[in-house]
Enzyme design. Structure first.
Site, PDB file in Angstrom:
ATOM      1  N   HIS A  15       0.509   4.634   3.320  1.00  0.00           N
ATOM      2  CA  HIS A  15       1.935   4.526   3.611  1.00  0.00           C
ATOM      3  C   HIS A  15       2.711   4.388   2.312  1.00  0.00           C
ATOM      4  O   HIS A  15       2.322   3.603   1.441  1.00  0.00           O
ATOM      5  CB  HIS A  15       2.223   3.278   4.461  1.00  0.00           C
ATOM      6  CG  HIS A  15       1.621   3.310   5.817  1.00  0.00           C
ATOM      7  ND1 HIS A  15       2.346   3.645   6.933  1.00  0.00           N
ATOM      8  CD2 HIS A  15       0.361   3.044   6.243  1.00  0.00           C
ATOM      9  CE1 HIS A  15       1.559   3.577   7.996  1.00  0.00           C
ATOM     10  NE2 HIS A  15       0.355   3.221   7.605  1.00  0.00           N
ATOM     11  N   HIS A  25      -5.328   7.132   5.353  1.00  0.00           N
ATOM     12  CA  HIS A  25      -3.943   7.480   5.056  1.00  0.00           C
ATOM     13  C   HIS A  25      -3.303   6.341   4.272  1.00  0.00           C
ATOM     14  O   HIS A  25      -3.734   5.199   4.355  1.00  0.00           O
ATOM     15  CB  HIS A  25      -3.151   7.788   6.334  1.00  0.00           C
ATOM     16  CG  HIS A  25      -3.040   6.650   7.300  1.00  0.00           C
ATOM     17  ND1 HIS A  25      -4.090   6.224   8.081  1.00  0.00           N
ATOM     18  CD2 HIS A  25      -1.995   5.851   7.611  1.00  0.00           C
ATOM     19  CE1 HIS A  25      -3.703   5.220   8.838  1.00  0.00           C
ATOM     20  NE2 HIS A  25      -2.421   4.958   8.559  1.00  0.00           N
TER      21      HIS A  25
END
Length: 142
Positions: free
Chosen positions: A106, A104
């Protein structure tokens, strides 16, 4: 030696619909959601649907999709919140700061003179606030 992917991680559960999230957008290969423990107004995440622990074991095609979506999301979040800049962060393995072992990225709008809150320091954000922030970002997606 790389540790195997664990499909019980929170992002895998979100992708399967087992845990709710505040989606900004969803595509065939990835989803963008609001971070439930934001470090700044508009803190969001890009999460590929293909299982991989992080950048170190991800397929190049997945990484291409992720970086394009990340750039698109960063531009929209910067505009939505009239931010002075945007931090884009991605962590790999525990020693590299990773705490959820599903790839992932940010995307964090930044403001001059305002420090980031430590992750999780103020608990989970109000879902209504996250929904409004997601809508603000959606309005700026091109």
């Amino acid at each position: 030696m790389m540790t195997q992917y664990d499909d019980t991680n929170i992002f895998a559960k979100i992708l399967r619909g087992e845990i709710p999230s505040t989606k900004i957008f969803e595509a065939d290969k990835l989803v963008a959601i609001m971070d439930v423990m934001p470090q700044s107004k508009g803190h969001c995440l890009v999460i590929p649907k293909t299982p991989s622990r992080n950048l170190l074991d991800a397929d190049d095609a997945v990484l291409q999709d992720v970086i394009v979506a990340t750039a698109r999301l960063a531009r929209a979040a910067k505009q939505a919140f009239e931010a002075d800049g945007v931090s884009v962060m991605q962590f790999n393995e525990a020693a590299g700061g990773q705490s959820v072992f599903h790839l992932h990225v940010h995307v964090i709008p930044r403001f001059e003179g305002v420090e980031l809150r430590p992750h999780g320091s103020s608990g989970m954000a109000d879902p209504a606030v996250l929904a409004e922030q997601a809508e603000q970002i959606r309005r700026h997606l091109a």
